[in-house]
Design a protein around this motif. Sequence first.
Motif, PDB file in Angstrom:
ATOM      1  N   TRP A 119     -20.628  39.622  -7.204  1.00  0.00           N
ATOM      2  CA  TRP A 119     -20.479  39.052  -8.543  1.00  0.00           C
ATOM      3  C   TRP A 119     -21.199  37.707  -8.647  1.00  0.00           C
ATOM      4  O   TRP A 119     -21.831  37.404  -9.670  1.00  0.00           O
ATOM      5  N   ILE A 155     -24.925  43.606  -9.512  1.00  0.00           N
ATOM      6  CA  ILE A 155     -23.968  44.400 -10.281  1.00  0.00           C
ATOM      7  C   ILE A 155     -24.660  45.648 -10.825  1.00  0.00           C
ATOM      8  O   ILE A 155     -25.781  45.580 -11.330  1.00  0.00           O
ATOM      9  N   PRO A 183     -19.721  45.930  -8.837  1.00  0.00           N
ATOM     10  CA  PRO A 183     -20.546  45.260  -7.805  1.00  0.00           C
ATOM     11  C   PRO A 183     -21.123  46.278  -6.835  1.00  0.00           C
ATOM     12  O   PRO A 183     -20.483  47.281  -6.523  1.00  0.00           O
TER      13      PRO A 183
END
Length: 343
Positions: A27, A32, A47
């Motif tokens: 993150w 992502i 993620p």
Amino acid sequence: MPIYLYAFFMAAALSYIFTPFAMKLAWKLGAIDIPKDARRVHKEPIPRLGGLAIFIGFMLAALLTLPLKNPSVQGILLGAMVIVGVGILDDIYSLSPKVKLLLQIAAALIPILFGIRVEWITNPFGGMFYIGKYSVIITLFWIVGITNTLNFIDGLDGLAAGISAIASITMLLVNLNLKQGNPVIFTALLAGACIGFLPYNFNPAKIFMGDTGAMFLGFVLSSVAVDAAVKSATVVALIVPMLALGLPIFDTAFAIIRRFVNGKPIMQADRGHIHHRLIDNGLTQRQAVLFLYSMSVVLGLCAVLMVKIGMKEALLALIVGLFTFTYMGKILLNSRSKKSEGM
């Protein structure tokens, strides 16, 4: 306790422990997976740096269980570090296919330089062929090919991790039978790292392994397979990993042919993979993944049977298994379509 079991449990525990940290790091770095096209089966951003946890669990356990002065061990571990670096860059910055391929080749050359090469190819009519000067090219093709094979099939929650664990356990059992020390520990480490990651990755997934994990698993599995083949020099040495990884190999081969026929770039992603077809025909993610797991288990059992009882018997078991799964798949898909019609 045998050292390979120690390696398995340690890699599993470490992978499980480090996965939440990989989630937080993904993150922060922006690694992502955001669903932007129809081939994505998830709806929310997830993620995709989970492969880093697999790698850390594997590597820390490897440093404590493998003979680090062994040249083949050094070659595989160094190459694995390079391929993980490539995967991290790709998960964060989305490398172009050409750049990624060149970096994969560079990583594959490392174990080759440390003496891990395919020098014998099985003759289907008996015996083996010595390939001599072509060993580097064939080994390079094998490692890069399998590295991408795992990457191609990583399309459903838990699919690549589960199939890699099954393939690793298959190769572990075969290497135990052939008394291959280092390949046994390597495959135990891989199986453990994958299983430790699965609680976070199985549907509904909290994290994806990304290219970091898929390329790492394919790279190590393919390199270890060659290392075992070099040491055992048996007819089944490379047939076993081909069976153990039969599902992703078939899916990748079919994808290459499909894209070539349709005039599309080979590295261009699409929604024609076997797991996509199962989903499109009405299976849930879990049903599709478990079905593909069971297929991989059958292929793995055939590989073990080949070593234990012979190639003809294993081939017969493979044919029966494939027919059984074709029949089971039709029943499963028909039952799903009837349910959807009744709703």
